[in-house]
Design a protein around this motif. Structure first.
Motif, PDB file in Angstrom:
ATOM      1  N   UNK A   1      34.145  41.034  45.347  1.00 32.82           N
ATOM      2  CA  UNK A   1      34.161  41.454  44.209  1.00 32.82           C
ATOM      3  C   UNK A   1      34.415  40.534  42.971  1.00 32.82           C
ATOM      4  N   UNK A   2      34.954  39.423  43.709  1.00 35.22           N
ATOM      5  CA  UNK A   2      35.105  38.288  42.191  1.00 35.22           C
ATOM      6  C   UNK A   2      33.180  38.052  42.093  1.00 35.22           C
ATOM      7  N   UNK A   3      32.764  37.974  42.891  1.00 41.27           N
ATOM      8  CA  UNK A   3      31.374  37.389  42.450  1.00 41.27           C
ATOM      9  C   UNK A   3      30.183  39.018  41.184  1.00 41.27           C
ATOM     10  N   UNK A   4      30.950  40.217  42.069  1.00 43.17           N
ATOM     11  CA  UNK A   4      30.775  41.172  40.771  1.00 43.17           C
ATOM     12  C   UNK A   4      31.337  41.275  39.543  1.00 43.17           C
ATOM     13  N   UNK A   5      32.513  40.499  39.463  1.00 42.72           N
ATOM     14  CA  UNK A   5      33.520  40.364  38.168  1.00 42.72           C
ATOM     15  C   UNK A   5      32.666  39.494  37.686  1.00 42.72           C
TER      16      UNK A   5
ATOM     17  N   UNK B   1      42.261  33.719  47.367  1.00 44.17           N
ATOM     18  CA  UNK B   1      41.419  34.865  46.854  1.00 44.17           C
ATOM     19  C   UNK B   1      42.647  35.125  46.001  1.00 44.17           C
ATOM     20  N   UNK B   2      43.804  35.179  46.390  1.00 48.31           N
ATOM     21  CA  UNK B   2      44.695  35.648  45.020  1.00 48.31           C
ATOM     22  C   UNK B   2      44.816  34.807  43.335  1.00 48.31           C
ATOM     23  N   UNK B   3      44.408  32.695  43.973  1.00 51.31           N
ATOM     24  CA  UNK B   3      44.949  32.217  42.875  1.00 51.31           C
ATOM     25  C   UNK B   3      43.090  32.534  42.089  1.00 51.31           C
ATOM     26  N   UNK B   4      42.284  33.046  42.817  1.00 49.09           N
ATOM     27  CA  UNK B   4      40.915  32.698  41.929  1.00 49.09           C
ATOM     28  C   UNK B   4      40.828  33.524  40.649  1.00 49.09           C
ATOM     29  N   UNK B   5      41.276  34.672  41.920  1.00 47.97           N
ATOM     30  CA  UNK B   5      40.953  36.277  41.311  1.00 47.97           C
ATOM     31  C   UNK B   5      41.761  36.283  39.637  1.00 47.97           C
ATOM     32  N   UNK B   6      43.501  35.842  39.762  1.00 47.54           N
ATOM     33  CA  UNK B   6      43.974  35.806  38.782  1.00 47.54           C
ATOM     34  C   UNK B   6      43.975  34.614  37.955  1.00 47.54           C
ATOM     35  N   UNK B   7      43.270  33.504  37.678  1.00 46.88           N
ATOM     36  CA  UNK B   7      42.233  32.764  37.230  1.00 46.88           C
ATOM     37  C   UNK B   7      41.340  33.353  36.192  1.00 46.88           C
ATOM     38  N   UNK B   8      40.593  34.361  36.626  1.00 49.28           N
ATOM     39  CA  UNK B   8      39.077  34.363  36.197  1.00 49.28           C
ATOM     40  C   UNK B   8      39.598  36.248  35.618  1.00 49.28           C
TER      41      UNK B   8
ATOM     42  N   UNK C   1      29.433  40.569  36.463  1.00 53.60           N
ATOM     43  CA  UNK C   1      29.891  41.260  34.758  1.00 53.60           C
ATOM     44  C   UNK C   1      29.913  41.142  33.526  1.00 53.60           C
ATOM     45  N   UNK C   2      31.178  39.757  33.413  1.00 55.02           N
ATOM     46  CA  UNK C   2      31.245  39.245  32.277  1.00 55.02           C
ATOM     47  C   UNK C   2      30.058  38.096  32.376  1.00 55.02           C
ATOM     48  N   UNK C   3      29.150  37.547  33.406  1.00 54.59           N
ATOM     49  CA  UNK C   3      27.787  37.083  32.837  1.00 54.59           C
ATOM     50  C   UNK C   3      27.166  38.071  31.861  1.00 54.59           C
ATOM     51  N   UNK C   4      26.850  38.900  32.193  1.00 51.38           N
ATOM     52  CA  UNK C   4      25.931  40.166  31.401  1.00 51.38           C
ATOM     53  C   UNK C   4      26.299  40.469  29.958  1.00 51.38           C
ATOM     54  N   UNK C   5      28.000  40.198  29.891  1.00 51.05           N
ATOM     55  CA  UNK C   5      27.751  40.473  28.569  1.00 51.05           C
ATOM     56  C   UNK C   5      28.378  39.332  27.751  1.00 51.05           C
TER      57      UNK C   5
END
Length: 131
Positions: A116-120, A60-67, A123-127
Motif C-alpha cells: 500500500x505504501x508503494x501504491x500510495x 511501516x507505521x513511521x514510513x506511512x505517517x511520514x508519507x 498515486x502521488x507520482x502520477x499526480x
C-alpha cells in the motif's frame, strides 16, 4: 491466515507414532529427540523473530505517517497554486492510501502495508506528472 516474518520451516514437526520392531534401530534413533542443547538456540531465534516483527511494524507505521504528512502537505501546496484539480486530489488520495498502510502496519500486516505504501507513492507520482 497470519503471515510470519521469517521463511524458515518449522523444525518441531513431529512424526506420528511408529511401530517399533527389534530390527529397526535406525527408525527408533531417528524418532528420539536430539538432546544436544539446541534449546537455547531456539529461544534466541524466537526472540529474534519477535524483534524483527516489532521493527517491521514500527517501520511501516513511521514510513506511512511520514508519507501521509508529505502527501497532505503537497496536496495543500498544489491546491493553493494554479495546478489542475486532479493534482491535489491525487496527492490527497496517495496520502490516504499511505495512512491506511500505516494503520495496517500497526496491526502487524506489514506485507500489505508495504504494497500500500508503494501504491500510495505511485498515486502521488502520477499526480506530480500531471502537473
Amino acid at each position: 491466515m497470519r503471515a510470519r516474518t521469517d521463511s524458515d520451516t518449522q523444525d518441531d514437526i513431529h512424526v506420528g507414532p511408529q511401530a517399533e520392531t527389534a530390527g529397526t534401530t535406525e527408525a527408533a534413533d531417528a524418532a528420539e529427540p536430539d538432546d544436544t542443547g539446541d534449546d537455547a538456540d531456539d529461544d534466541t531465534d524466537e526472540e529474534h523473530g519477535t524483534e524483527d516483527a516489532r521493527r517491521a511494524r514500527w517501520t511501516a507505521i513511521g514510513t506511512g505517517a511520514l508519507l501521509t504528512l508529505a502527501g497532505l502537505a503537497a496536496s495543500l501546496l498544489r491546491l493553493t497554486g494554479s495546478a489542475p484539480a486532479f493534482v491535489p486530489a491525487a496527492y490527497a488520495l496517495g496520502a490516504a492510501v499511505c495512512a491506511l498502510a500505516a494503520l495496517l502496519g500497526s496491526r502487524g500486516r506489514t506485507r500489505r502495508a508495504l504494497w500500500l505504501l508503494i501504491a500510495g507513492v505511485m498515486v502521488m507520482a502520477i499526480g506530480d506528472q500531471a502537473d
